[in-house]
Enzyme design. Structure first.
Site, PDB file in Angstrom:
ATOM      1  N   ALA A   1     104.510  43.456 -60.850  1.00 21.56           N
ATOM      2  CA  ALA A   1     104.529  42.600 -59.652  1.00 21.56           C
ATOM      3  C   ALA A   1     103.472  42.941 -58.615  1.00 21.56           C
ATOM      4  CB  ALA A   1     105.921  42.656 -59.014  1.00 21.56           C
TER       5      ALA A   1
ATOM      6  N   GLY B   1     100.366  43.571 -59.267  1.00 20.12           N
ATOM      7  CA  GLY B   1      99.044  43.238 -59.789  1.00 20.12           C
ATOM      8  C   GLY B   1      98.432  41.999 -59.151  1.00 20.12           C
TER       9      GLY B   1
ATOM     10  N   ALA C   1      99.775  38.749 -60.725  1.00 21.56           N
ATOM     11  CA  ALA C   1     101.227  38.700 -60.495  1.00 21.56           C
ATOM     12  C   ALA C   1     101.557  38.333 -59.050  1.00 21.56           C
ATOM     13  CB  ALA C   1     101.849  40.041 -60.857  1.00 21.56           C
TER      14      ALA C   1
ATOM     15  N   SER D   1      99.837  44.793 -67.669  1.00 23.00           N
ATOM     16  CA  SER D   1      99.006  45.228 -68.801  1.00 23.00           C
ATOM     17  C   SER D   1      97.999  46.238 -68.279  1.00 23.00           C
ATOM     18  CB  SER D   1      98.269  44.048 -69.424  1.00 23.00           C
ATOM     19  OG  SER D   1      97.559  44.464 -70.577  1.00 23.00           O
TER      20      SER D   1
ATOM     21  N   LYS E   1      93.794  43.437 -76.061  1.00 21.87           N
ATOM     22  CA  LYS E   1      94.333  42.124 -75.704  1.00 21.87           C
ATOM     23  C   LYS E   1      94.696  41.308 -76.945  1.00 21.87           C
ATOM     24  CE  LYS E   1      94.915  41.191 -72.045  1.00 21.87           C
ATOM     25  NZ  LYS E   1      95.970  41.601 -71.076  1.00 21.87           N
TER      26      LYS E   1
ATOM     27  N   PRO F   1      93.150  33.949 -69.567  1.00 21.53           N
ATOM     28  CA  PRO F   1      92.112  33.762 -68.556  1.00 21.53           C
ATOM     29  C   PRO F   1      90.773  34.375 -68.948  1.00 21.53           C
ATOM     30  CG  PRO F   1      93.990  35.060 -67.710  1.00 21.53           C
ATOM     31  CD  PRO F   1      94.092  34.999 -69.195  1.00 21.53           C
TER      32      PRO F   1
END
Length: 346
Positions: A16, A18, A21, A90, A167, A192
């Site tokens: 949260a 980030g 986020a 991540s 990723k 993204p």
């Protein structure tokens, strides 16, 4: 068409604190959702709530849970009672680790940890932040334009870094789980490109360093690397739309806008912020020299796979299915730089 979603059921946002986020949380709050978040340590909770409350007073209502990508602790409590989970947490290091598994393992295992906890708790759908790194890498010959049907090949090492490999390995593991033991749990991924746009504080994503390095006078010259830019607010919009749109289940969505060479970003910054003009490099760094310097500089090593390459992805599906309109790259560069100046980062 969106489902009628019960806004009283909590929506969980992992990682949260980030960069992405925070924008997802603010958008959810704006739309009336009850929000939960995971952070590594609850000690950071009050500062995070205060930061978000400066943009939306409802942020004081956010429930925060301590949960880490590397441990099962806290996940069952965080997902309990949630219908939707945005898995955004991540690892993104400023420098690549010596052992690629230091990045790959927590990214993969963290995604599976969030998915398994969600499945056990009866969550309907997980929306996971992936990356164009899982679409556009590991090609011997780059396609002219790529879309969600393309997958990176993490085994072609010369066209990958530990980050790009992490990723694609994490996203593939997530889809394998959904198609196996996790059947019945819905998944959508948001992929993204380089995320820019406004920052809320001095704590932000590694991608924003594209701007800070140019404006701080750290670079004597710019290497010939480029990337598509996407605004952090548009990534958040895609996340929430993928939650609300029934047709998004089982789909990947690329979020990307205009392509910029690194030197051209410098040009925009020089034009818009004349006070920083002397700090922003105008010279170009020859690719052979960067390759040589990367032997001694671990940060430079990250950009070697990008030298002289143009990876281009289509955002058509996100526009068509999710209804997301992407801001021009120039706007994201300017808004990002303006916020970095406001927060005295540059």
């Amino acid at each position: 068409m969106s489902d009628q979603i019960d806004t009283s059921a909590p929506v969980l946002v992992t990682g949260a604190s980030g960069y992405i986020a925070q924008q997802v949380i603010l958008l959810l709050l704006d739309k009336g959702y009850k929000v939960r978040g995971t952070i590594r340590s609850l000690e950071k909770g009050p500062a995070l709530k205060e930061l978000l409350a400066s943009k939306n007073p409802r942020a004081s209502e956010i429930e925060l849970f301590a949960a880490d990508l590397t441990s099962d602790d806290g996940w069952p409590e965080a997902v309990a009672g949630c219908t939707y989970v945005h898995h955004i947490a991540s690892p993104i290091p400023p420098e690549l680790p010596k052992d690629p598994n230091d990045l790959i393992v927590p990214a993969r295992d963290g995604a599976l940890r969030a998915l398994k906890a969600s499945k056990t708790a009866g969550v309907k759908r997980v929306i996971m932040t992936s990356s164009v790194a899982s679409v556009a890498y590991g090609y011997k010959k780059l396609p002219e334009i790529m879309n969600e049907d393309n997958w990176s090949n993490p085994d072609l090492l010369k066209d990958n870094t530990a980050y790009t490999r992490s990723k694609v390995i994490a996203e593939k593991a997530a889809w394998d789980y959904i198609n196996g033991d996790g059947k019945g749990l819905e998944l959508a991924t948001i992929n993204p490109s380089a995320v820019l746009g406004p920052v809320l504080s001095g704590d932000f994503s590694a991608s924003v360093q594209l701007i800070t390095q140019l404006m701080s006078g750290e670079l004597p010259a710019t290497p010939r690397i480029g990337f598509q830019i996407v605004d952090v607010r548009d990534v958040a919009a895609a996340h929430v739309a993928a939650m609300e749109t029934p047709e998004a289940a089982g789909e990947r969505f690329i979020t990307a806008s205009d392509y910029y060479w690194f030197g051209d970003i410098g040009g925009v910054l020089r034009e818009e912020f004349p006070a920083y003009k002397k700090k922003i490099p105008t010279r170009k760094l020859p690719s052979f020299l960067l390759s040589f310097l990367s032997i001694f500089n671990p940060v430079m090593k990250q950009v070697i796979p990008e030298l002289d390459k143009k990876r281009f992805v289509s955002n058509e599906k996100a526009q068509r299915v999710l209804g997301v309109t992407f801001r021009p790259g120039r706007e994201s560069i300017i808004d990002g730089a303006t916020s970095l100046i406001e927060h005295k980062v540059v």
